[in-house]
Design an enzyme around this catalytic site. Structure first.
Site, PDB file in Angstrom:
ATOM      1  N   GLY A   1       0.573  -1.201  -0.418  1.00  0.00           N
ATOM      2  CA  GLY A   1       0.211   0.269  -0.179  1.00  0.00           C
ATOM      3  C   GLY A   1       0.757   0.685   0.080  1.00  0.00           C
TER       4      GLY A   1
ATOM      5  N   ILE B   1       2.744   5.061   1.014  1.00  0.00           N
ATOM      6  CA  ILE B   1       2.758   5.945   2.825  1.00  0.00           C
ATOM      7  C   ILE B   1       2.138   5.646   3.754  1.00  0.00           C
ATOM      8  CG2 ILE B   1       4.154   7.101   3.732  1.00  0.00           C
ATOM      9  CD1 ILE B   1       5.819   7.985   1.041  1.00  0.00           C
ATOM     10  N   GLY B   2       1.895   4.815   4.554  1.00  0.00           N
ATOM     11  CA  GLY B   2       0.205   5.055   5.539  1.00  0.00           C
ATOM     12  C   GLY B   2      -1.376   4.201   5.417  1.00  0.00           C
ATOM     13  N   ALA B   3      -0.523   4.234   4.409  1.00  0.00           N
ATOM     14  CA  ALA B   3      -2.549   3.528   4.076  1.00  0.00           C
ATOM     15  C   ALA B   3      -2.514   1.951   5.228  1.00  0.00           C
ATOM     16  CB  ALA B   3      -1.420   2.631   3.135  1.00  0.00           C
ATOM     17  N   GLY B   4      -1.470   1.595   6.817  1.00  0.00           N
ATOM     18  CA  GLY B   4      -1.279   0.167   7.631  1.00  0.00           C
ATOM     19  C   GLY B   4      -0.854  -0.680   7.425  1.00  0.00           C
ATOM     20  N   LYS B   5       0.110  -0.644   5.931  1.00  0.00           N
ATOM     21  CA  LYS B   5       0.469  -2.296   5.646  1.00  0.00           C
ATOM     22  C   LYS B   5       1.421  -2.373   7.147  1.00  0.00           C
ATOM     23  CE  LYS B   5       3.432  -0.200   2.860  1.00  0.00           C
ATOM     24  NZ  LYS B   5       3.379   1.386   3.325  1.00  0.00           N
TER      25      LYS B   5
ATOM     26  N   THR C   1       1.111  -2.545  10.216  1.00  0.00           N
ATOM     27  CA  THR C   1      -0.253  -2.089  10.809  1.00  0.00           C
ATOM     28  C   THR C   1      -1.449  -4.263  11.124  1.00  0.00           C
ATOM     29  OG1 THR C   1      -1.068   0.154  12.001  1.00  0.00           O
ATOM     30  CG2 THR C   1      -2.873  -1.434  12.502  1.00  0.00           C
TER      31      THR C   1
ATOM     32  N   ASP D   1       4.855  -6.592   5.023  1.00  0.00           N
ATOM     33  CA  ASP D   1       5.015  -5.113   4.857  1.00  0.00           C
ATOM     34  C   ASP D   1       5.486  -4.966   3.884  1.00  0.00           C
ATOM     35  OD1 ASP D   1       7.401  -4.219   6.063  1.00  0.00           O
ATOM     36  OD2 ASP D   1       6.008  -2.896   7.804  1.00  0.00           O
TER      37      ASP D   1
ATOM     38  N   GLU E   1       8.463  13.190   7.290  1.00  0.00           N
ATOM     39  CA  GLU E   1       7.030  12.382   6.295  1.00  0.00           C
ATOM     40  C   GLU E   1       6.354  14.006   6.134  1.00  0.00           C
ATOM     41  OE1 GLU E   1       6.371   7.570   7.113  1.00  0.00           O
ATOM     42  OE2 GLU E   1       5.010   9.257   7.510  1.00  0.00           O
TER      43      GLU E   1
END
Length: 379
Positions: free
Chosen positions: A185, A187-191, A193, A260, A321
Site C-alpha cells: 500500500g 505511505i500511511g496505508a496501514g501495511k 499495522t 509489510d 514525512e
C-alpha cells in the site's frame, strides 16, 4: 506499534437456549470487540454460590489493543445487547449471558469496576477447566502459579460435563495454506499495522521493512534530486537481503510468513523519484535481483485515498514525512495500480480501507478478514 493484549474471558449462561447464547456471544465478541484466537470446549456445570438451572460455560482467548476498562465496558454492552437484564438484588442470579474478564496479559488490575485476575478464578472449576483447553503458557501474577497447579489445589469438585466442541471464529480463514503473504500500500496505508495483527492472530512470522534505519530517507525528503538514487539503491539492497534471509530461515514455530512490503515496490518508488537515466540504470539492477526473488502466494494491496493518507501521515508524526505532497502520493498509487494490472500470475487482492480503522475498530478488521476469506474461497 505495540503488541496486542492477550485476554482470557469466561462465558456462562443458564437461561433460554444456552448453546445459542454461547455461540451468539462468541460471534459478538469476535465481530465487535476483539479477535478470538482460541475457544475452549463447552461444558455443563452446576450453579456456583446459589441454586438454579445448570450453566453452559466456556473460555476464550482474545487479542485486542483496547485497555482493560474499555474491554470491560464493551463486554457489558454486549451482554445487554444479548438480553441480559441486571437486577439490584444481592447475590448470584441466573443470567442469559455472563462475560467475565479473567486475565489481561499477566497484569494485576484493581479498581472499583474491575479486578484482574478474577479474584475467584482459582476457586471455580467452571473457569479453570475450560481455561485448560486453551493451552496457554499463563501464570497467575498474584499466586505465581500456572493453570495446572491451580487445578491441583482447587477445592471445587463440581461435576463439569463436556458437551461439545465450539468453533473458533478465525479458524475458517486458512492463511496457513500460504507460505508467504505480502501486504502492500501507499505511505500511511496501514501495511505494518495489518501485518502485525495478522502475524499475532494467525501465528505467523512477520517481516517488517527497516525504513527507520535508512540514513538517506530524511535527507531524501529534504533534497529529492540529490538523494533519490542512493536512497532507492540502499532500499533495494536492504529489501533483497531481508526477504532473502527471512524466507530462507524457516521458523518451526510459525505457520507462514507475512511481510509489510514486496520487493517490487522498489521499482514503483524508483520510477517516481529517479531521473530517466538513473531509472534505466536502476531497472537493470532491479531486473537481475527480481528474477531471484520468491513471489508471494497472496499479494494484498491496501488502497486509501490521498486525502486519508495525508491525515494518517500527519497523525503518526514522523517529522521527515510531514511535507510529502499529495501529487507524490498520487504517483505512487498509480505506480502500484499499473504494476498490479501488469501481473497476470500474481494472486492479488485489493481492499479499499479509506474509511476503515482496522486497529481501533474490530468490525473494520473483521471486514478485512472476510475479504481475504472471500478471495481464498473464490467468491
Amino acid at each position: 506499534m505495540k503488541k496486542q493484549h492477550q485476554v482470557i474471558l469466561s462465558i456462562g449462561t443458564n437461561q433460554g437456549n444456552r448453546l445459542k447464547n454461547i455461540v451468539s456471544c462468541i460471534d459478538g465478541l469476535h465481530n465487535e470487540i476483539g479477535t478470538l484466537i482460541r475457544v475452549s470446549k463447552l461444558y455443563e456445570t452446576p450453579s456456583w454460590g446459589f441454586e438454579s438451572e445448570k450453566f453452559y460455560n466456556c473460555a476464550v482467548v482474545m487479542h485486542t489493543h483496547k485497555t482493560a476498562h474499555q474491554l470491560l465496558d464493551e463486554c457489558l454492552l454486549l451482554e445487554e445487547a444479548l438480553g441480559r437484564m441486571r437486577s439490584e438484588a444481592e447475590g448470584y442470579q441466573s443470567r442469559i449471558i455472563d462475560i467475565d474478564v479473567i486475565a489481561f496479559d499477566e497484569e494485576i488490575i484493581t479498581s472499583d469496576k474491575l479486578q484482574v485476575p478474577h479474584p475467584e478464578m482459582q476457586n471455580r472449576l467452571f473457569v479453570l477447566l475450560p481455561m485448560k483447553d486453551l493451552n496457554l503458557d499463563w501464570r497467575h501474577p498474584i499466586l505465581q502459579m500456572y493453570l495446572h497447579e491451580l487445578l491441583i489445589i482447587s477445592e471445587d469438585k463440581s461435576n463439569c460435563t463436556y458437551i461439545q466442541n465450539l468453533d473458533i471464529p478465525i479458524a475458517k480463514l486458512k492463511l496457513d495454506h500460504f507460505n508467504y503473504i505480502a501486504i502492500e500500500g501507499n505511505i500511511g496505508a496501514g501495511k505494518t499495522t495489518l501485518t502485525n495483527k495478522l502475524a499475532e492472530d494467525f501465528n505467523a512470522k512477520s517481516v517488517l521493512e527497516r525504513f527507520a534505519d535508512n540514513p538517506f530517507l530524511p535527507k531524501f525528503y529534504e533534497d529529492q534530486s540529490r538523494y533519490a538514487f542512493p536512497l532507492e539503491m540502499s532500499f533495494l539492497a536492504d529489501r533483497y537481503q531481508q526477504i532473502s534471509d527471512d524466507l530462507a530461515q524457516f521458523d518451526l514455530f510459525k505457520d507462514f510468513i507475512v511481510a509489510d512490503y514486496h520487493i517490487f515496490k522498489s521499482l514503483i518508488f524508483a520510477k517516481v523519484t529517479l531521473a530517466e537515466d538513473e531509472f534505466r540504470l536502476y531497472k537493470t539492477m532491479f531486473d537481475i535481483i527480481y528474477k531471484e526473488m520468491p513471489k508471494p502466494d497472496l499479494y494484498i494491496y491496501l488502497y486509501q485515498s490521498t486525502e486519508r493518507l495525508l491525515i494518517n501521515i500527519k497523525e503518526r508524526g514522523r517529522s521527515y514525512e510531514q511535507e510529502i505532497p499529495a501529487a507524490y502520493l498520487d504517483k505512487i498509487n498509480n505506480g502500484y495500480l499499473d504494476y498490479i494490472k501488469s501481473q497476470k500470475n500474481l494472486n492479488v487482492l485489493i481492499i479499499d480501507v479509506t474509511d476503515r480503522d482496522f486497529q481501533s475498530n474490530q468490525e473494520d478488521y473483521v471486514f478485512i478478514l472476510n475479504e481475504i476469506q472471500n478471495k481464498i474461497s473464490g467468491q
